[in-house]
Motif scaffolding. Sequence first.
Motif, PDB file in Angstrom:
ATOM      1  N   ILE A  50      -2.646   3.767  -3.311  1.00  0.00           N
ATOM      2  CA  ILE A  50      -2.066   2.498  -3.762  1.00  0.00           C
ATOM      3  C   ILE A  50      -0.666   2.734  -4.322  1.00  0.00           C
ATOM      4  O   ILE A  50      -0.419   3.723  -5.005  1.00  0.00           O
ATOM      5  CB  ILE A  50      -2.979   1.821  -4.811  1.00  0.00           C
ATOM      6  CG1 ILE A  50      -2.509   0.411  -5.110  1.00  0.00           C
ATOM      7  CG2 ILE A  50      -3.099   2.663  -6.060  1.00  0.00           C
ATOM      8  CD1 ILE A  50      -3.512  -0.386  -5.919  1.00  0.00           C
ATOM      9  N   SER A  51       0.225   1.812  -4.045  1.00  0.00           N
ATOM     10  CA  SER A  51       1.599   1.928  -4.521  1.00  0.00           C
ATOM     11  C   SER A  51       1.689   1.680  -6.025  1.00  0.00           C
ATOM     12  O   SER A  51       1.038   0.785  -6.564  1.00  0.00           O
ATOM     13  CB  SER A  51       2.492   0.907  -3.799  1.00  0.00           C
ATOM     14  OG  SER A  51       3.781   0.865  -4.383  1.00  0.00           O
ATOM     15  N   ALA A 111      14.099   4.968 -12.234  1.00  0.00           N
ATOM     16  CA  ALA A 111      15.113   4.860 -11.177  1.00  0.00           C
ATOM     17  C   ALA A 111      14.615   3.963 -10.041  1.00  0.00           C
ATOM     18  O   ALA A 111      15.379   3.156  -9.497  1.00  0.00           O
ATOM     19  CB  ALA A 111      15.469   6.251 -10.655  1.00  0.00           C
ATOM     20  N   LEU A 112      13.339   4.094  -9.704  1.00  0.00           N
ATOM     21  CA  LEU A 112      12.758   3.260  -8.655  1.00  0.00           C
ATOM     22  C   LEU A 112      12.857   1.781  -9.010  1.00  0.00           C
ATOM     23  O   LEU A 112      13.323   0.963  -8.212  1.00  0.00           O
ATOM     24  CB  LEU A 112      11.294   3.659  -8.428  1.00  0.00           C
ATOM     25  CG  LEU A 112      10.503   2.840  -7.412  1.00  0.00           C
ATOM     26  CD1 LEU A 112      11.035   3.070  -6.006  1.00  0.00           C
ATOM     27  CD2 LEU A 112       9.020   3.218  -7.488  1.00  0.00           C
ATOM     28  N   PRO A 156       5.754   3.989  -3.219  1.00  0.00           N
ATOM     29  CA  PRO A 156       5.543   2.957  -2.192  1.00  0.00           C
ATOM     30  C   PRO A 156       5.493   3.500  -0.759  1.00  0.00           C
ATOM     31  O   PRO A 156       4.659   3.070   0.038  1.00  0.00           O
ATOM     32  CB  PRO A 156       6.735   2.015  -2.376  1.00  0.00           C
ATOM     33  CG  PRO A 156       7.164   2.219  -3.780  1.00  0.00           C
ATOM     34  CD  PRO A 156       6.852   3.646  -4.115  1.00  0.00           C
ATOM     35  N   GLN A 157       6.357   4.444  -0.431  1.00  0.00           N
ATOM     36  CA  GLN A 157       6.405   4.950   0.943  1.00  0.00           C
ATOM     37  C   GLN A 157       5.161   5.745   1.330  1.00  0.00           C
ATOM     38  O   GLN A 157       4.893   5.942   2.518  1.00  0.00           O
ATOM     39  CB  GLN A 157       7.674   5.782   1.183  1.00  0.00           C
ATOM     40  CG  GLN A 157       7.744   7.053   0.371  1.00  0.00           C
ATOM     41  CD  GLN A 157       8.459   6.884  -0.954  1.00  0.00           C
ATOM     42  OE1 GLN A 157       8.566   5.791  -1.495  1.00  0.00           O
ATOM     43  NE2 GLN A 157       8.956   7.998  -1.503  1.00  0.00           N
TER      44      GLN A 157
END
Length: 176
Positions: free
Chosen positions: A137-138, A68-69, A127-128
Motif C-alpha cells: 500500500i502506498s 520531500a515527497l 507510491p511507485q
Amino acid sequence: RRSSDLGFGRPSSIISFPPTAAGAADPRGRRSNVAEPALDVIMTSTSSDSAPRPPIHVTEGDFDLLSALVEGLTSPSPGAVLLAEELDRAVVVGPRYRGQPFARLNSIVEYEDIDTGHRRALRITLPQDARLEDDRISILSPAGAALLGLKVGQTMHWEVRDGRTQTLRVLAVRDI
C-alpha cells in the motif's frame, strides 16, 4: 507554516539531552549520545488537529524522504494531507532507537478495521512500489499514512470523503 498547506519543513521542537563527558556531536551537529541510548529521540512536533490521535514515531530517514515527497506534490490527495499532518506531529527518532517496533516504510503491518472486523496485512511502500494485489500500500493512501508510526495495539482514526470515520487497530508490525 502549517502541514495543511503541504509546505511544512522540519518540526521546530528539538529534545535536548545532556552531552556525554566527551561532548561528542554527530555529523549534523547534534549530540550523538543521549541520557539513555535506547531513546535517541531527535525531534517532536504537534498538530493543531483537535481529534485525539495516538503518539507516533518516524525514523529520521523516513521523515526526510516523506517530507520531500509531500512537499513535491502539485495536487495533494486526502492521503497526502493526512501524511503531512502525521509528519507534523511525529516524534522523529534516530538509528539507535530501541523502543517498541513501529510501522515505517517497508514494514508489514497487520491491522484490523474496527468497524468491519476485517483483518489484513500490508507492506507500507512509496507510491511507485504500491500494488494492492501484492499487499503493498502506498504511504500516500489514507490507510498507509494512518498506519505510519503506529505500534501494536494503537488505533488510528480519520475522516473519509463521505464524512464517516475510518478506524484501524495495529495487530502486528514486522520490518523487512
